[in-house]
Write a protein that holds these residues in place. Structure first.
Motif, PDB file in Angstrom:
ATOM      1  N   ASN A  29       0.810  -1.222   0.000  1.00 46.50           N
ATOM      2  CA  ASN A  29       0.000   0.000   0.000  1.00 46.50           C
ATOM      3  C   ASN A  29       0.844   1.274   0.000  1.00 46.50           C
ATOM      4  O   ASN A  29       0.360   2.334  -0.395  1.00 46.50           O
ATOM      5  CB  ASN A  29      -0.929   0.024   1.217  1.00 46.50           C
ATOM      6  N   CYS A  30       2.063   1.202   0.455  1.00 45.84           N
ATOM      7  CA  CYS A  30       2.923   2.391   0.588  1.00 45.84           C
ATOM      8  C   CYS A  30       4.195   2.204  -0.244  1.00 45.84           C
ATOM      9  O   CYS A  30       5.302   2.119   0.294  1.00 45.84           O
ATOM     10  CB  CYS A  30       3.272   2.650   2.051  1.00 45.84           C
ATOM     11  N   LYS A  31       4.031   2.165  -1.513  1.00 48.12           N
ATOM     12  CA  LYS A  31       5.162   1.904  -2.401  1.00 48.12           C
ATOM     13  C   LYS A  31       6.101   3.100  -2.531  1.00 48.12           C
ATOM     14  O   LYS A  31       7.208   2.969  -3.047  1.00 48.12           O
ATOM     15  CB  LYS A  31       4.646   1.497  -3.786  1.00 48.12           C
ATOM     16  N   GLY A  32       5.661   4.268  -2.065  1.00 47.85           N
ATOM     17  CA  GLY A  32       6.512   5.451  -2.156  1.00 47.85           C
ATOM     18  C   GLY A  32       7.407   5.652  -0.948  1.00 47.85           C
ATOM     19  O   GLY A  32       8.061   6.699  -0.833  1.00 47.85           O
ATOM     20  N   LEU A  33       7.491   4.662  -0.061  1.00 45.61           N
ATOM     21  CA  LEU A  33       8.289   4.778   1.156  1.00 45.61           C
ATOM     22  C   LEU A  33       9.759   5.046   0.817  1.00 45.61           C
ATOM     23  O   LEU A  33      10.356   4.354  -0.011  1.00 45.61           O
ATOM     24  CB  LEU A  33       8.170   3.495   1.973  1.00 45.61           C
ATOM     25  N   LYS A  34      10.334   6.069   1.482  1.00 40.86           N
ATOM     26  CA  LYS A  34      11.736   6.420   1.241  1.00 40.86           C
ATOM     27  C   LYS A  34      12.639   6.111   2.430  1.00 40.86           C
ATOM     28  O   LYS A  34      13.849   5.944   2.258  1.00 40.86           O
ATOM     29  CB  LYS A  34      11.853   7.910   0.903  1.00 40.86           C
ATOM     30  N   LYS A  35      12.056   6.056   3.615  1.00 38.07           N
ATOM     31  CA  LYS A  35      12.873   5.807   4.800  1.00 38.07           C
ATOM     32  C   LYS A  35      12.128   4.894   5.757  1.00 38.07           C
ATOM     33  O   LYS A  35      10.975   5.158   6.112  1.00 38.07           O
ATOM     34  CB  LYS A  35      13.210   7.123   5.499  1.00 38.07           C
ATOM     35  N   LEU A  36      12.782   3.822   6.190  1.00 39.65           N
ATOM     36  CA  LEU A  36      12.214   2.885   7.157  1.00 39.65           C
ATOM     37  C   LEU A  36      13.193   2.697   8.301  1.00 39.65           C
ATOM     38  O   LEU A  36      14.367   2.390   8.083  1.00 39.65           O
ATOM     39  CB  LEU A  36      11.911   1.533   6.504  1.00 39.65           C
ATOM     40  N   SER A  37      12.698   2.889   9.516  1.00 39.58           N
ATOM     41  CA  SER A  37      13.501   2.657  10.714  1.00 39.58           C
ATOM     42  C   SER A  37      12.692   1.787  11.655  1.00 39.58           C
ATOM     43  O   SER A  37      11.570   2.140  12.039  1.00 39.58           O
ATOM     44  CB  SER A  37      13.839   3.992  11.397  1.00 39.58           C
ATOM     45  N   CYS A  38      13.228   0.632  12.014  1.00 38.67           N
ATOM     46  CA  CYS A  38      12.499  -0.276  12.911  1.00 38.67           C
ATOM     47  C   CYS A  38      13.436  -0.789  13.992  1.00 38.67           C
ATOM     48  O   CYS A  38      14.592  -1.113  13.732  1.00 38.67           O
ATOM     49  CB  CYS A  38      11.874  -1.432  12.131  1.00 38.67           C
ATOM     50  N   GLY A  39      12.921  -0.823  15.212  1.00 43.22           N
ATOM     51  CA  GLY A  39      13.698  -1.301  16.340  1.00 43.22           C
ATOM     52  C   GLY A  39      12.847  -2.106  17.296  1.00 43.22           C
ATOM     53  O   GLY A  39      11.697  -1.759  17.575  1.00 43.22           O
ATOM     54  N   SER A  40      13.411  -3.188  17.788  1.00 40.18           N
ATOM     55  CA  SER A  40      12.735  -4.051  18.769  1.00 40.18           C
ATOM     56  C   SER A  40      11.395  -4.552  18.259  1.00 40.18           C
ATOM     57  O   SER A  40      10.401  -4.607  18.997  1.00 40.18           O
ATOM     58  CB  SER A  40      12.551  -3.313  20.103  1.00 40.18           C
ATOM     59  N   CYS A  41      11.341  -4.881  16.976  1.00 39.02           N
ATOM     60  CA  CYS A  41      10.135  -5.476  16.394  1.00 39.02           C
ATOM     61  C   CYS A  41      10.334  -6.974  16.226  1.00 39.02           C
ATOM     62  O   CYS A  41      11.465  -7.476  16.274  1.00 39.02           O
ATOM     63  CB  CYS A  41       9.819  -4.824  15.046  1.00 39.02           C
ATOM     64  N   ALA A  42       9.231  -7.707  16.012  1.00 37.20           N
ATOM     65  CA  ALA A  42       9.301  -9.164  16.013  1.00 37.20           C
ATOM     66  C   ALA A  42       9.180  -9.794  14.638  1.00 37.20           C
ATOM     67  O   ALA A  42       9.343 -11.009  14.508  1.00 37.20           O
ATOM     68  CB  ALA A  42       8.212  -9.731  16.929  1.00 37.20           C
ATOM     69  N   PHE A  43       8.882  -9.008  13.603  1.00 35.62           N
ATOM     70  CA  PHE A  43       8.818  -9.631  12.279  1.00 35.62           C
ATOM     71  C   PHE A  43      10.228  -9.981  11.817  1.00 35.62           C
ATOM     72  O   PHE A  43      11.226  -9.537  12.393  1.00 35.62           O
ATOM     73  CB  PHE A  43       8.111  -8.708  11.281  1.00 35.62           C
ATOM     74  N   GLY A  44      10.318 -10.792  10.792  1.00 36.05           N
ATOM     75  CA  GLY A  44      11.622 -11.320  10.406  1.00 36.05           C
ATOM     76  C   GLY A  44      12.019 -11.002   8.985  1.00 36.05           C
ATOM     77  O   GLY A  44      11.627  -9.975   8.413  1.00 36.05           O
ATOM     78  N   ALA A  45      12.788 -11.917   8.404  1.00 33.34           N
ATOM     79  CA  ALA A  45      13.360 -11.696   7.080  1.00 33.34           C
ATOM     80  C   ALA A  45      12.276 -11.545   6.011  1.00 33.34           C
ATOM     81  O   ALA A  45      12.421 -10.738   5.093  1.00 33.34           O
ATOM     82  CB  ALA A  45      14.305 -12.846   6.735  1.00 33.34           C
ATOM     83  N   LYS A  46      11.204 -12.320   6.128  1.00 42.66           N
ATOM     84  CA  LYS A  46      10.137 -12.224   5.117  1.00 42.66           C
ATOM     85  C   LYS A  46       9.497 -10.838   5.118  1.00 42.66           C
ATOM     86  O   LYS A  46       9.207 -10.264   4.052  1.00 42.66           O
ATOM     87  CB  LYS A  46       9.079 -13.302   5.362  1.00 42.66           C
ATOM     88  N   GLY A  47       9.264 -10.293   6.288  1.00 44.62           N
ATOM     89  CA  GLY A  47       8.694  -8.954   6.367  1.00 44.62           C
ATOM     90  C   GLY A  47       9.633  -7.897   5.810  1.00 44.62           C
ATOM     91  O   GLY A  47       9.208  -6.971   5.103  1.00 44.62           O
ATOM     92  N   MET A  48      10.920  -8.035   6.104  1.00 40.39           N
ATOM     93  CA  MET A  48      11.890  -7.081   5.572  1.00 40.39           C
ATOM     94  C   MET A  48      12.005  -7.215   4.061  1.00 40.39           C
ATOM     95  O   MET A  48      12.080  -6.202   3.334  1.00 40.39           O
ATOM     96  CB  MET A  48      13.253  -7.322   6.242  1.00 40.39           C
TER      97      MET A  48
END
Length: 534
Positions: free
Chosen positions: A167-186
């Motif tokens: 839904n958000c294909k225009g994303l330019k910056k992603l910062s994630c910390g202490s989350c539980a999703f894994g390689a597939k989500g990334m």
């Protein structure tokens, strides 16, 4: 067109006010109370304050709101429905408390703030965070999102990240910390967000440790990526395919990521030779990795923090080929494997050096004199936890470092004699910070201030030896060691339910604008609004 209409309205209003003032006031046919109300109304019309604020175009009002603090913006949004609408439509940055009870509020929040492009979702570690359904709802209402920050959103899964990325294909910056999703989500983000330029990942708990870890990247995002920052990952090397595939990568930062990086750096540099900035902190890298890094001929910024296997030889290899080096930070961790030899190599090959930070390194007058002589642009120097930097070395710096503007000395055997040397040297020096140097007294610092009136001298003689020396860049350790340069640019998104300003302007501009005009503008708006209601 809007300005001409407003000007015409203003002229008509003034003509009307003039006619009203010219008419004789008669209260014979009305009661005294009505007469007072009439006079009060005429005074209000004559003043014209309410009309002035009403005639402001929406764009001007939005610009005023953008100069206010988050708290003042909230207050202004309560003035009237028009201000509420404009304030919501002009807010581009939003920070939300991402607990599970946020989900039912999402439709109303993003109906009001329908122009958000930068979003932070932060959850307390002891609370239940939002899940996939809430993230999908947000992505459906913020399809123009360009920046997303996720903190402690442990209930997000790979499926939720996939739906969000689509839904958000225009994303330019992603910062994630202490989350539980894994390689597939990334990988879902990397495969669906071709405009992604910055990626920061810290403690991603869903990544499998060991050989079974699923590789991450490169995906369609690799072509646009310019910055990758990895922190505290058990298996950070699973990002290897992404780093190798990011051919336009400019900045690579690795903090406490396990694995043998000596094996990966040759592969990285073979494909990504245009890197300008490399940070390495507490990772397994040696001179082998530095030799590979030396092939990045455009390298300008290098941080080696607590990498005890890096020696003078590796630093010399980097200096010999990376002649554009401008900033060099070294925390030797008291290992004594980097010293005069490596610093002399830097002095001989890196004439553009502007900033040098040495922590737990023992340079002598020999290397410092060479650096001062061969690096005429050296403006910022920090010497922390060095047993060899004394009055003689400070005197050498005072005589040789003509361009030096900022000097930091911490936990070194320097005395008041060194301060005396600074009184007559370093003609461009504007700030000196001295901390935990036993030989420097308050009298010596006061004398230096008196001698050089324009020089800012900060002295901290606290000798608490329980505080260990730590230059960890990721934890702000460099600043703890008195190293205040360079200032970190950018904006920090607050953790309150609705916070932060709505534009991406520089920090310096914000400080100038907010410190000088925020209170004045806010008070003026409140005054005009109150007169509007009266």
């Amino acid at each position: 067109m809007g300005q001409s209409v407003s000007a015409a309205k203003l002229r008509n209003r003034r003509d009307w006010n003039h006619r009203q003032r010219s008419k004789p006031k008669s209260t014979a046919l009305i009661c005294p109370m009505q007469a007072e109300e009439t006079e009060e109304l005429e005074r209000s019309n004559t003043d014209g304050s309410s009309d002035f604020i009403s005639d402001l175009p929406d764009e001007c009002l939005a610009c005023i709101f953008q100069s206010l603090s988050p708290a003042d913006r909230k207050r202004c949004s309560l003035v009237c429905r028009r201000w509420l609408l404009i304030e919501g439509q002009s807010r581009h940055r939003l920070s939300l408390n991402a607990q599970s009870d946020l989900q039912p509020l999402i439709p109303s929040i993003f109906s009001r703030f329908d122009a958000v492009t930068k979003l932070a979702l932060k959850c307390d570690r002891r609370s239940v965070s939002i899940g996939d359904e809430a993230l999908v709802l947000i992505s459906e209402r913020c399809r123009n999102l360009t920046r997303l920050k996720l903190r402690a959103c442990r209930d997000l899964t790979d499926a939720g990240m996939l739906a969000f990325a689509k839904n958000c294909k225009g994303l330019k910056k992603l910062s994630c910390g202490s989350c539980a999703f894994g390689a597939k989500g990334m990988n879902a983000v990397l495969d669906n967000c071709p405009a992604l330029e910055e990626l920061s990942v810290k403690r991603l708990r869903g990544i499998t440790d060991g050989a079974a870890a699923e590789p991450i990247g490169p995906g369609v995002a690799a072509a646009a990526l310019k910055t990758i920052c990895l922190k505290e990952l058990y298996n950070g090397q699973c990002f290897g395919p992404l780093i190798i595939g990011a051919k336009n990568l400019k900045s690579l930062k690795l903090f406490r990521c396990s694995g043998d990086w000596d094996k990966l750096f040759p592969l990285i540099v073979e494909r990504v030779a245009g890197m300008v900035e490399i940070h390495m902190e507490r990772i397994q890298v040696s001179d082998v990795g530095l030799a590979a890094i030396s092939n990045c001929s455009n390298l300008e910024i290098l941080h080696l923090v607590k990498t005890p296997e890096c020696t003078n030889a590796g630093l010399g290899a980097v200096a010999e080929k990376c002649n554009l080096l401008r900033k060099l930070h070294i925390d030797g961790w008291k290992a004594n494997r980097i010293g005069d030899q490596g610093l002399i190599a830097v002095a001989k090959s890196c004439p553009n050096l502007q900033e040098l930070v040495l922590i737990g390194v023992n340079p002598t007058k020999l290397s410092l004199e060479m650096l001062a002589s061969n690096c005429p642009n050296l403006e910022r120097l920090a010497l922390c936890g060095s047993d060899t930097v004394g009055d003689a070395e400070i005197s050498c710096i005072a005589v040789k470092c003509i361009a030096l503007k900022k000097l930091c000395i911490k936990n070194c055997p320097v005395s008041d004699h060194g301060m005396e040397a600074l009184a007559s040297g370093c003609p461009n020096l504007v700030k000196v910070k001295v901390k935990k140097c036993r030989g420097v007294t308050s009298e010596g610092a006061d004398w230096l201030r008196a001698t050089r009136g324009s020089l800012v001298v900060n002295l901290d003689i606290n000798l608490d030896m329980g505080e260990h020396l730590d230059a960890s860049a990721s934890d702000g350790g460099a600043q703890d060691n008195g190293i205040e340069f360079p200032p970190m640019a950018g904006s920090q998104i607050g953790a309150s339910s609705i916070a932060s300003s709505s534009t991406g302007r520089s920090t310096s501009f914000k400080l100038l604008g907010l410190m000088s005009g925020r209170s004045f503008v806010a008070c003026t708006l409140r005054r005009l609004a109150s007169s509007s209601r009266s």
